[in-house]
Design a protein around this motif. Structure first.
Motif, mmCIF file in Angstrom:
data_model
loop_
_atom_site.group_PDB
_atom_site.id
_atom_site.type_symbol
_atom_site.label_atom_id
_atom_site.label_comp_id
_atom_site.label_asym_id
_atom_site.label_seq_id
_atom_site.Cartn_x
_atom_site.Cartn_y
_atom_site.Cartn_z
ATOM 1 N N MET A 1 23.799 24.959 -12.559
ATOM 2 C CA MET A 1 22.955 23.756 -12.509
ATOM 3 C C MET A 1 22.715 23.372 -11.052
ATOM 4 S SD MET A 1 23.656 20.047 -14.263
ATOM 5 C CE MET A 1 22.526 18.701 -14.009
ATOM 6 N N VAL A 2 21.509 23.199 -10.729
ATOM 7 C CA VAL A 2 21.154 22.868 -9.353
ATOM 8 C C VAL A 2 21.315 21.355 -9.127
ATOM 9 C CG1 VAL A 2 19.353 22.938 -7.606
ATOM 10 C CG2 VAL A 2 19.522 24.779 -9.302
ATOM 11 N N GLY A 3 22.073 20.971 -8.045
ATOM 12 C CA GLY A 3 22.285 19.555 -7.756
ATOM 13 C C GLY A 3 21.015 18.880 -7.300
ATOM 14 N N VAL A 4 20.978 17.601 -7.544
ATOM 15 C CA VAL A 4 19.816 16.810 -7.136
ATOM 16 C C VAL A 4 19.919 16.522 -5.650
ATOM 17 C CG1 VAL A 4 18.577 14.650 -7.437
ATOM 18 C CG2 VAL A 4 19.639 15.776 -9.415
ATOM 19 N N VAL A 5 18.903 16.824 -4.907
ATOM 20 C CA VAL A 5 18.883 16.584 -3.455
ATOM 21 C C VAL A 5 18.353 15.179 -3.190
ATOM 22 C CG1 VAL A 5 17.942 17.314 -1.241
ATOM 23 C CG2 VAL A 5 18.529 19.016 -2.988
ATOM 24 N N VAL A 6 19.171 14.381 -2.537
ATOM 25 C CA VAL A 6 18.767 13.007 -2.198
ATOM 26 C C VAL A 6 18.086 13.012 -0.842
ATOM 27 C CG1 VAL A 6 19.542 10.644 -1.774
ATOM 28 C CG2 VAL A 6 20.696 12.054 -3.504
ATOM 29 N N PRO A 7 16.849 12.574 -0.759
ATOM 30 C CA PRO A 7 16.133 12.546 0.518
ATOM 31 C C PRO A 7 16.912 11.774 1.593
ATOM 32 C CG PRO A 7 14.633 12.093 -1.296
ATOM 33 C CD PRO A 7 16.009 12.092 -1.874
ATOM 34 N N LYS A 8 16.728 12.176 2.854
ATOM 35 C CA LYS A 8 17.473 11.566 3.962
ATOM 36 C C LYS A 8 17.231 10.060 4.068
ATOM 37 C CE LYS A 8 17.887 15.598 6.974
ATOM 38 N NZ LYS A 8 17.567 16.166 8.311
ATOM 39 N N ARG A 9 15.993 9.646 3.745
ATOM 40 C CA ARG A 9 15.686 8.211 3.890
ATOM 41 C C ARG A 9 16.530 7.374 2.929
ATOM 42 N NH1 ARG A 9 11.445 10.377 0.986
ATOM 43 N NH2 ARG A 9 10.777 9.257 -0.913
ATOM 44 N N PHE A 10 16.878 7.950 1.792
ATOM 45 C CA PHE A 10 17.710 7.216 0.837
ATOM 46 C C PHE A 10 19.173 7.190 1.296
ATOM 47 C CE2 PHE A 10 14.428 8.543 -2.557
ATOM 48 C CZ PHE A 10 13.669 7.414 -2.281
ATOM 49 N N TRP A 11 19.630 8.292 1.930
ATOM 50 C CA TRP A 11 20.974 8.281 2.495
ATOM 51 C C TRP A 11 21.068 7.240 3.617
ATOM 52 C CZ3 TRP A 11 25.087 9.725 0.289
ATOM 53 C CH2 TRP A 11 25.115 10.825 -0.576
ATOM 54 N N TYR A 12 19.998 7.161 4.390
ATOM 55 C CA TYR A 12 19.961 6.133 5.449
ATOM 56 C C TYR A 12 20.126 4.747 4.848
ATOM 57 C CZ TYR A 12 17.817 2.818 8.681
ATOM 58 O OH TYR A 12 17.548 1.722 9.463
ATOM 59 N N ALA A 13 19.415 4.479 3.737
ATOM 60 C CA ALA A 13 19.503 3.177 3.089
ATOM 61 C C ALA A 13 20.923 2.905 2.615
ATOM 62 C CB ALA A 13 18.523 3.102 1.917
ATOM 63 N N LYS A 14 21.579 3.934 2.034
ATOM 64 C CA LYS A 14 22.940 3.748 1.527
ATOM 65 C C LYS A 14 23.925 3.483 2.667
ATOM 66 C CE LYS A 14 22.184 6.568 -2.603
ATOM 67 N NZ LYS A 14 22.229 5.417 -3.529
ATOM 68 N N ILE A 15 23.723 4.174 3.794
ATOM 69 C CA ILE A 15 24.591 3.943 4.957
ATOM 70 C C ILE A 15 24.414 2.515 5.479
ATOM 71 C CG2 ILE A 15 24.984 4.577 7.372
ATOM 72 C CD1 ILE A 15 24.277 7.475 6.558
ATOM 73 N N MET A 16 23.170 2.055 5.562
ATOM 74 C CA MET A 16 22.905 0.706 6.038
ATOM 75 C C MET A 16 23.499 -0.352 5.098
ATOM 76 S SD MET A 16 21.508 0.899 8.943
ATOM 77 C CE MET A 16 21.176 -0.861 9.084
ATOM 78 N N ILE A 17 23.401 -0.116 3.797
ATOM 79 C CA ILE A 17 23.978 -1.045 2.828
ATOM 80 C C ILE A 17 25.487 -1.113 3.014
ATOM 81 C CG2 ILE A 17 24.413 -1.441 0.366
ATOM 82 C CD1 ILE A 17 21.642 -0.135 -0.149
ATOM 83 N N SER A 18 26.097 0.049 3.224
ATOM 84 C CA SER A 18 27.545 0.083 3.452
ATOM 85 C C SER A 18 27.916 -0.684 4.720
ATOM 86 C CB SER A 18 28.021 1.538 3.560
ATOM 87 O OG SER A 18 27.757 2.248 2.363
ATOM 88 N N LEU A 19 27.103 -0.554 5.757
ATOM 89 C CA LEU A 19 27.368 -1.278 7.006
ATOM 90 C C LEU A 19 27.237 -2.786 6.801
ATOM 91 C CD1 LEU A 19 25.568 0.985 9.644
ATOM 92 C CD2 LEU A 19 28.023 0.673 9.328
ATOM 93 N N PHE A 20 26.226 -3.224 6.046
ATOM 94 C CA PHE A 20 26.080 -4.650 5.751
ATOM 95 C C PHE A 20 27.288 -5.157 4.966
ATOM 96 C CE2 PHE A 20 21.338 -4.062 6.289
ATOM 97 C CZ PHE A 20 21.245 -4.921 7.367
ATOM 98 N N LEU A 21 27.763 -4.349 4.012
ATOM 99 C CA LEU A 21 28.944 -4.740 3.237
ATOM 100 C C LEU A 21 30.163 -4.898 4.138
ATOM 101 C CD1 LEU A 21 28.988 -2.746 -0.138
ATOM 102 C CD2 LEU A 21 29.372 -5.203 0.176
#
Length: 452
Positions: A1-21
């Motif tokens: 099963m091929v994993g779903v590739v998350v675009p870099k812009r979405f990883w950026y958003a998740k990193i920023m959310i973590s930083l705000f937290l």
């Protein structure tokens, strides 16, 4: 099963959310540390608001983590834009619109001359002319730069200034206030220390000091002119109740003045100054009977100490400036969002008790002078008794058997245009005319109180 590739812009958003937290978690811990461990004021209303903001932020960004990737990215980009806009405005206010620029701008619009040079430029000009000029220094500035938390580490805490210098103070009316300091660095003609009798002595912050008016226009000088008596001014900008008690102990007891005027400024004496001072354990020693640094005997040492401090703290961008920018201090100040909570704490009562007893011990009388701030008259104050807890403060002092001169009640409340006594009708200290009226009011009210 091929994993779903998350675009870099979405990883950026998740990193920023973590930083705000993480940021809001840090803010919650920091608020608790400041309130409970540093200020010792866990139930302070300001800190309760900080806790609420931190908790709401944590809950909000935790919820954002559960949203779709596209929504997360949109929220992050919007938040970044808002934060950037706030800090851009903060930077512009800090660099282009210091508080003095409000007066300068008003002066320009009304065709009034205003000296826009920096204090350092004024000092340099005077020094080039052969004048022995220095900047004004105040005790609160020294608290920031040195560790006074353990008295055993401290050998000297100056409460006056540099003696016999031309002092460049501040500018709110168009011209810099410049005066010749006395033998202990205060704003007095030196002859006041030669007189056998001291009729009046003033203790207080910048409003007692005489900011920012020409030499001879301060309250002490006006009382000297009106009464012909010998008047000593021990005021210094930023002083709060504990520093004022220390100054009283060091410089007033040897003079035994007949009347001591304790100028209480409602804007920050309790809301900010005392909260800083009570952390300085050396200052708290002045609550002990007989404690003294013998400062009048140590003026040469004080002069050398303060000159060295000036040389090491040349005007420029400091870590304190960075801290204020990170807190959006300058922007909040212009928007009137830097209000501090007034807390008439037991320490204030203890200080006033000590001051009363010290003055009465030498046969003098202590008068508490309530000094109102600009904001009391610039907006709509529904209850002048409740604003800044004025009635609570005055009733507390009266209960200690100390006579009160209330400059709001005795002067400003009956004047049709109180704001006219502030330079260019903006926030600051009083005008020279304002100081003159207040000096007349103080003398008149104390005469009335003496007859009661």
């Amino acid at each position: 099963m091929v994993g779903v590739v998350v675009p870099k812009r979405f990883w950026y958003a998740k990193i920023m959310i973590s930083l705000f937290l993480v940021g809001f978690l840090f803010f919650l811990v920091y608020s608790y540390w400041r309130a409970d461990l540093i200020d010792g004021d866990y139930e302070n209303t300001i800190f309760q608001k900080y806790y609420l903001i931190a908790v709401v932020g944590i809950v909000f960004w935790s919820a954002v983590l559960c949203l779709r990737n596209e929504t997360q990215l949109t929220i992050v980009l919007m938040t970044k834009s808002i934060v950037f806009a706030f800090y851009l405005m903060e930077g512009l206010v800090f660099m282009l619109f210091p508080l003095s620029s409000l007066q300068a701008l008003t002066a320009k619009n009304t065709g009034v001359y205003f000296d826009t040079r920096s204090k350092q430029e004024v000092i340099k000009t005077l020094q080039d002319q052969g004048v022995d000029a220095v900047t004004s220094l105040h005790p609160w500035e020294l608290y920031k730069g040195h560790d006074f938390s353990e008295p055993k580490k401290v050998t000297l805490l100056p409460l006056g200034g540099i003696a016999n210098k031309t002092v460049v103070h501040c500018n709110e009316s168009g011209k810099y206030a410049v005066y010749k300091s006395d033998r202990f660095g205060f704003n007095n003609p030196d002859f006041v220390w030669e007189q056998k009798v001291v009729d009046w002595l003033l203790i207080g912050d910048s409003f007692a000091h005489g900011a920012c008016v020409p030499e001879g226009s301060d309250i002490a000088s006006q009382i000297r002119l009106k009464t012909g008596g010998n008047v000593i001014n021990l005021g210094s900008g930023g002083n709060g109740p504990l520093t004022e008690l220390a100054t009283l102990a060091e410089y007033a007891e040897g003079q035994k003045p007949k009347r001591v005027l304790w100028l209480y400024y409602e804007g920050n004496d309790l809301a900010r100054n005392l909260k800083k001072e009570k952390k300085v354990l050396l200052l708290r020693q002045y609550l002990e009977h007989g404690f003294s640094q013998r400062l009048p005997e140590r003026q040469p040492e004080i002069d050398a100490w303060l000159l060295d401090y000036i040389n090491q703290n040349e005007q420029g961008f400091k870590l304190e400036d960075l801290g204020q920018i990170l807190r959006l201090f300058h922007l909040r100040q212009r928007l009137g969002l830097t209000r501090f909570v007034i807390d008439v704490e037991p320490l204030f009562v203890e200080i006033m008790n000590h001051a009363r007893d010290r003055v009465r011990k030498w046969g003098g009388e202590l008068y508490f002078v309530y000094v109102p701030e600009f904001s009391r008259y610039s907006g709509v104050v529904e209850d002048h008794d409740d604003y800044r807890k004025r009635k609570v403060v005055i009733d507390t002092v009266k209960a200690l058997g100390i006579s009160v001169v209330d400059l709001h009640q005795d002067f400003f409340s009956s004047h049709a245009d109180p704001v006219s006594f502030f330079p260019f009708r903006v926030n600051g200290h009083y005008t020279a005319e304002g100081y003159q009226h207040l000096a007349n009011t103080i003398v008149s009210q104390i005469k009335t109180l003496s007859l009661q």
